[in-house]
Design a protein around this motif. Structure first.
Motif, PDB file in Angstrom:
ATOM      1  N   GLN A   1       0.830  -1.185   0.000  1.00  0.00           N
ATOM      2  CA  GLN A   1       0.000   0.000   0.000  1.00  0.00           C
ATOM      3  C   GLN A   1       0.873   1.246   0.000  1.00  0.00           C
ATOM      4  N   LEU A   2       0.296   2.353  -0.438  1.00  0.00           N
ATOM      5  CA  LEU A   2       1.018   3.622  -0.448  1.00  0.00           C
ATOM      6  C   LEU A   2       0.452   4.556   0.610  1.00  0.00           C
ATOM      7  N   TYR A   3       1.363   5.283   1.258  1.00  0.00           N
ATOM      8  CA  TYR A   3       1.006   6.246   2.285  1.00  0.00           C
ATOM      9  C   TYR A   3       1.683   7.573   1.981  1.00  0.00           C
ATOM     10  N   ILE A   4       1.087   8.663   2.454  1.00  0.00           N
ATOM     11  CA  ILE A   4       1.691   9.988   2.360  1.00  0.00           C
ATOM     12  C   ILE A   4       1.758  10.536   3.777  1.00  0.00           C
ATOM     13  N   ALA A   5       2.885  11.191   4.093  1.00  0.00           N
ATOM     14  CA  ALA A   5       3.046  11.828   5.402  1.00  0.00           C
ATOM     15  C   ALA A   5       3.893  13.076   5.228  1.00  0.00           C
ATOM     16  N   LYS A   6       3.791  13.963   6.177  1.00  0.00           N
ATOM     17  CA  LYS A   6       4.676  15.122   6.189  1.00  0.00           C
ATOM     18  C   LYS A   6       6.095  14.621   6.450  1.00  0.00           C
ATOM     19  N   VAL A   7       7.090  15.406   6.094  1.00  0.00           N
ATOM     20  CA  VAL A   7       8.490  15.004   6.236  1.00  0.00           C
ATOM     21  C   VAL A   7       8.810  14.584   7.665  1.00  0.00           C
ATOM     22  N   GLU A   8       8.280  15.287   8.647  1.00  0.00           N
ATOM     23  CA  GLU A   8       8.569  14.946  10.036  1.00  0.00           C
ATOM     24  C   GLU A   8       7.763  13.748  10.524  1.00  0.00           C
ATOM     25  N   GLY A   9       6.940  13.166   9.651  1.00  0.00           N
ATOM     26  CA  GLY A   9       6.210  11.948   9.988  1.00  0.00           C
ATOM     27  C   GLY A   9       4.771  12.168  10.422  1.00  0.00           C
ATOM     28  N   ALA A  10       4.352  13.405  10.544  1.00  0.00           N
ATOM     29  CA  ALA A  10       2.986  13.704  10.977  1.00  0.00           C
ATOM     30  C   ALA A  10       1.986  13.513   9.834  1.00  0.00           C
ATOM     31  N   GLU A  11       0.735  13.365  10.190  1.00  0.00           N
ATOM     32  CA  GLU A  11      -0.376  13.284   9.241  1.00  0.00           C
ATOM     33  C   GLU A  11      -0.231  12.126   8.253  1.00  0.00           C
ATOM     34  N   LEU A  12       0.068  10.953   8.749  1.00  0.00           N
ATOM     35  CA  LEU A  12       0.162   9.763   7.906  1.00  0.00           C
ATOM     36  C   LEU A  12      -1.198   9.457   7.307  1.00  0.00           C
ATOM     37  N   LYS A  13      -1.241   9.302   5.982  1.00  0.00           N
ATOM     38  CA  LYS A  13      -2.495   9.024   5.288  1.00  0.00           C
ATOM     39  C   LYS A  13      -2.291   7.896   4.289  1.00  0.00           C
ATOM     40  N   ARG A  14      -3.155   6.904   4.350  1.00  0.00           N
ATOM     41  CA  ARG A  14      -3.120   5.809   3.381  1.00  0.00           C
ATOM     42  C   ARG A  14      -3.804   6.278   2.100  1.00  0.00           C
ATOM     43  N   VAL A  15      -3.133   6.073   0.958  1.00  0.00           N
ATOM     44  CA  VAL A  15      -3.635   6.549  -0.321  1.00  0.00           C
ATOM     45  C   VAL A  15      -4.284   5.423  -1.124  1.00  0.00           C
ATOM     46  N   THR A  16      -3.818   4.197  -0.958  1.00  0.00           N
ATOM     47  CA  THR A  16      -4.338   3.073  -1.749  1.00  0.00           C
ATOM     48  C   THR A  16      -4.996   2.033  -0.858  1.00  0.00           C
ATOM     49  N   GLU A  17      -5.949   1.317  -1.461  1.00  0.00           N
ATOM     50  CA  GLU A  17      -6.657   0.220  -0.776  1.00  0.00           C
ATOM     51  C   GLU A  17      -6.916  -0.861  -1.813  1.00  0.00           C
ATOM     52  N   ASP A  18      -5.863  -1.481  -2.306  1.00  0.00           N
ATOM     53  CA  ASP A  18      -6.023  -2.473  -3.363  1.00  0.00           C
ATOM     54  C   ASP A  18      -5.030  -3.615  -3.178  1.00  0.00           C
ATOM     55  N   GLU A  19      -4.961  -4.505  -4.133  1.00  0.00           N
ATOM     56  CA  GLU A  19      -4.088  -5.682  -4.061  1.00  0.00           C
ATOM     57  C   GLU A  19      -2.795  -5.511  -4.846  1.00  0.00           C
ATOM     58  N   ILE A  20      -2.479  -4.294  -5.242  1.00  0.00           N
ATOM     59  CA  ILE A  20      -1.272  -4.027  -6.020  1.00  0.00           C
ATOM     60  C   ILE A  20      -0.079  -3.920  -5.070  1.00  0.00           C
ATOM     61  N   ASP A  21       1.029  -4.565  -5.427  1.00  0.00           N
ATOM     62  CA  ASP A  21       2.263  -4.511  -4.635  1.00  0.00           C
ATOM     63  C   ASP A  21       3.131  -3.382  -5.201  1.00  0.00           C
ATOM     64  N   TYR A  22       3.014  -2.188  -4.634  1.00  0.00           N
ATOM     65  CA  TYR A  22       3.758  -1.025  -5.118  1.00  0.00           C
ATOM     66  C   TYR A  22       5.194  -1.064  -4.621  1.00  0.00           C
ATOM     67  N   PHE A  23       6.134  -0.637  -5.472  1.00  0.00           N
ATOM     68  CA  PHE A  23       7.532  -0.616  -5.052  1.00  0.00           C
ATOM     69  C   PHE A  23       8.273   0.636  -5.460  1.00  0.00           C
ATOM     70  N   ARG A  24       7.693   1.513  -6.211  1.00  0.00           N
ATOM     71  CA  ARG A  24       8.342   2.777  -6.599  1.00  0.00           C
ATOM     72  C   ARG A  24       7.255   3.789  -6.878  1.00  0.00           C
ATOM     73  N   ALA A  25       7.272   4.914  -6.186  1.00  0.00           N
ATOM     74  CA  ALA A  25       6.248   5.937  -6.389  1.00  0.00           C
ATOM     75  C   ALA A  25       6.874   7.324  -6.301  1.00  0.00           C
ATOM     76  N   ASP A  26       6.231   8.268  -6.962  1.00  0.00           N
ATOM     77  CA  ASP A  26       6.688   9.649  -6.928  1.00  0.00           C
ATOM     78  C   ASP A  26       5.495  10.543  -7.249  1.00  0.00           C
ATOM     79  N   PHE A  27       5.548  11.780  -6.790  1.00  0.00           N
ATOM     80  CA  PHE A  27       4.498  12.732  -7.137  1.00  0.00           C
ATOM     81  C   PHE A  27       4.568  13.053  -8.623  1.00  0.00           C
ATOM     82  N   ALA A  28       3.420  13.137  -9.252  1.00  0.00           N
ATOM     83  CA  ALA A  28       3.341  13.563 -10.645  1.00  0.00           C
ATOM     84  C   ALA A  28       3.487  15.077 -10.694  1.00  0.00           C
ATOM     85  N   SER A  29       3.853  15.608 -11.842  1.00  0.00           N
ATOM     86  CA  SER A  29       3.921  17.053 -12.016  1.00  0.00           C
ATOM     87  C   SER A  29       2.566  17.647 -11.637  1.00  0.00           C
TER      88      SER A  29
END
Length: 93
Positions: A1-29
């Protein structure tokens, strides 16, 4: 699953809820979505996922490694293995 958080670790948020095994992610333009490489049943693809959460959209099959996208967001860059050469990859857009 993919998560987003602030740099200091606060506000952890799960972005995905699926069966995909993600291994490389980046913000799009533009920062409104993520591009991520992920595997399902031994097949790797590039997916676009809304930063706020939601369904991952498959945008390209047969990818080995997601490199990123262009500054204008019009292209993605990824590698794919060269058939018959296990250690050699080519860059595509």
């Amino acid at each position: 699953q993919l998560y987003i958080a602030k740099v200091e670790g606060a506000e952890l948020k799960r972005v995905t809820e699926d069966e995909i095994d993600y291994f490389r992610a980046d913000f799009a333009s533009g920062g409104k979505s993520l591009y991520a490489a992920g595997t399902v049943q031994d097949r790797t693809a590039v997916y676009r996922i809304p930063v706020g959460g939601g369904k991952a959209e498959k945008i390209r099959d047969g990818v080995d490694w997601l490199v990123g996208d262009s500054p204008d967001g019009g292209r993605i860059f990824y590698t794919r293995g060269v058939p018959g050469e296990q250690t050699r990859h080519s860059l595509y857009s």
